[in-house]
Enzyme design. Sequence first.
Site, mmCIF file in Angstrom:
data_model
loop_
_atom_site.group_PDB
_atom_site.id
_atom_site.type_symbol
_atom_site.label_atom_id
_atom_site.label_comp_id
_atom_site.label_asym_id
_atom_site.label_seq_id
_atom_site.Cartn_x
_atom_site.Cartn_y
_atom_site.Cartn_z
ATOM 1 N N SER A 88 -33.068 77.299 39.034
ATOM 2 C CA SER A 88 -32.801 75.950 38.526
ATOM 3 C C SER A 88 -32.759 75.980 37.007
ATOM 4 C CB SER A 88 -33.933 75.030 38.979
ATOM 5 O OG SER A 88 -33.964 73.880 38.174
ATOM 6 N N SER A 89 -31.937 75.110 36.429
ATOM 7 C CA SER A 89 -31.817 75.106 34.960
ATOM 8 C C SER A 89 -33.103 74.636 34.278
ATOM 9 C CB SER A 89 -30.648 74.230 34.519
ATOM 10 O OG SER A 89 -30.905 72.878 34.806
ATOM 11 N N CYS A 90 -34.018 74.018 35.046
ATOM 12 C CA CYS A 90 -35.250 73.542 34.398
ATOM 13 C C CYS A 90 -36.229 74.680 34.126
ATOM 14 C CB CYS A 90 -35.912 72.450 35.221
ATOM 15 S SG CYS A 90 -36.618 73.066 36.722
ATOM 16 N N TYR B 238 -43.225 74.189 39.025
ATOM 17 C CA TYR B 238 -41.980 74.491 39.738
ATOM 18 C C TYR B 238 -41.223 75.600 39.015
ATOM 19 C CZ TYR B 238 -37.234 73.638 41.546
ATOM 20 O OH TYR B 238 -35.983 73.768 42.106
ATOM 21 N N LYS C 175 -40.002 79.347 40.282
ATOM 22 C CA LYS C 175 -38.589 79.764 40.290
ATOM 23 C C LYS C 175 -38.364 80.992 39.396
ATOM 24 C CE LYS C 175 -36.562 76.903 43.117
ATOM 25 N NZ LYS C 175 -35.749 77.356 44.254
ATOM 26 N N HIS D 34 -34.401 62.488 42.007
ATOM 27 C CA HIS D 34 -33.874 62.720 40.670
ATOM 28 C C HIS D 34 -33.168 61.458 40.178
ATOM 29 C CE1 HIS D 34 -34.422 67.050 41.617
ATOM 30 N NE2 HIS D 34 -34.721 67.065 40.333
#
Length: 308
Positions: free
Chosen positions: A108-110, A137, A141, A180
């Site tokens: 994920s980009s986060c 999270y 990841k 989201h």
Amino acid sequence: MKLSSKIYIAGHNGMVGSAVLRYLKQKGYTNFILKDSKELDLTDQLKVASFFEKEKPDYVFLAAAKVGGIEANNTFRAQFLYENLMIQNNVIHQSYLQKVKKLLFFASSCIYPKFSPQPIKEDYLLTGLLEPTNEPYAIAKIAGVKMCESYNKQYGCDFISVMPTNLYGPNDNYDLKTSHVLPALLRKFHEAKLQSSPSVEVWGTGMPKREFLHVDDLAEASVHLMKNYTGNVSVNVGTGEDISIKNLAELIKSIVGFKGEIVWNDSKPDGTPRKLLDVSLIQSLGWKHKIELEDGIKAVYKNEFLEQ
Ligand code: GDP
């Protein structure tokens, strides 16, 4: 990947897994292994081991994960860390033991640093501190990305990972506590329109910017990478364009046709100021997004809210 290859999609009921399944079916793939979370608890090591021993899939799309928006990530911190680590440890390790030909892990980009230079290149991973609201999270990841890389290096596996930007599309989560921003705003504006409410509350200051990708585009990109990419870089998948939350709220308000006001609640966190992905790597590999944001939101609004 042949049309008859045995493909296991972990998390096929979720937004990402269901999009991958739809896309593969549409392209003529026929041989799927699908287990919902009641049939197979992916956090259970023994059950996952016996499942892989029995089924021996050729290809694995690892889309199963505990996911959520800014509030859910910030609240269920232990669960986000524990469940994601367990799921990916079990699936990645068993894929190695049972000689899966290729695995694709959705990151994920986060997971990039909170204050990355923009647009974010793949090699900015682990160059700075994470955004606190989703740190657990992100740590899980990052471990998944590093597992793929490490299993490739130590055991000669072919495990790749992709870094999707913020997603939306069919099978999204519309629960306002855990969703989201994009699905949350569709629901809030739609319900406000039906109830003729004078205003809609939107979180934060409206200043942060986010990039949004339709999940059908992600599914296409993933299959493209499964077929055409091998390597240890977790490939960014996005549109390369972002929008402020303020402009997103205005856009959704106008698509829905809500006539009232937007009220900003800045007691809610903004999160990362910006996380625009640099998509030059995936574009050089021959893929570009097809669904523009406004068209995608209109389609989702029609399917999820108007044709019930
Ligand atoms: P993030 O990308 O991990 O920060 O996750 P979100 O999609 O949950 O939030 C993105 C941005 O939208 C944040 O700045 C939120 O504060 C803002 N936002 C505005 N209204 C809402 C809402 O109703 N729900 C959510 N989840 N976020 C909202």
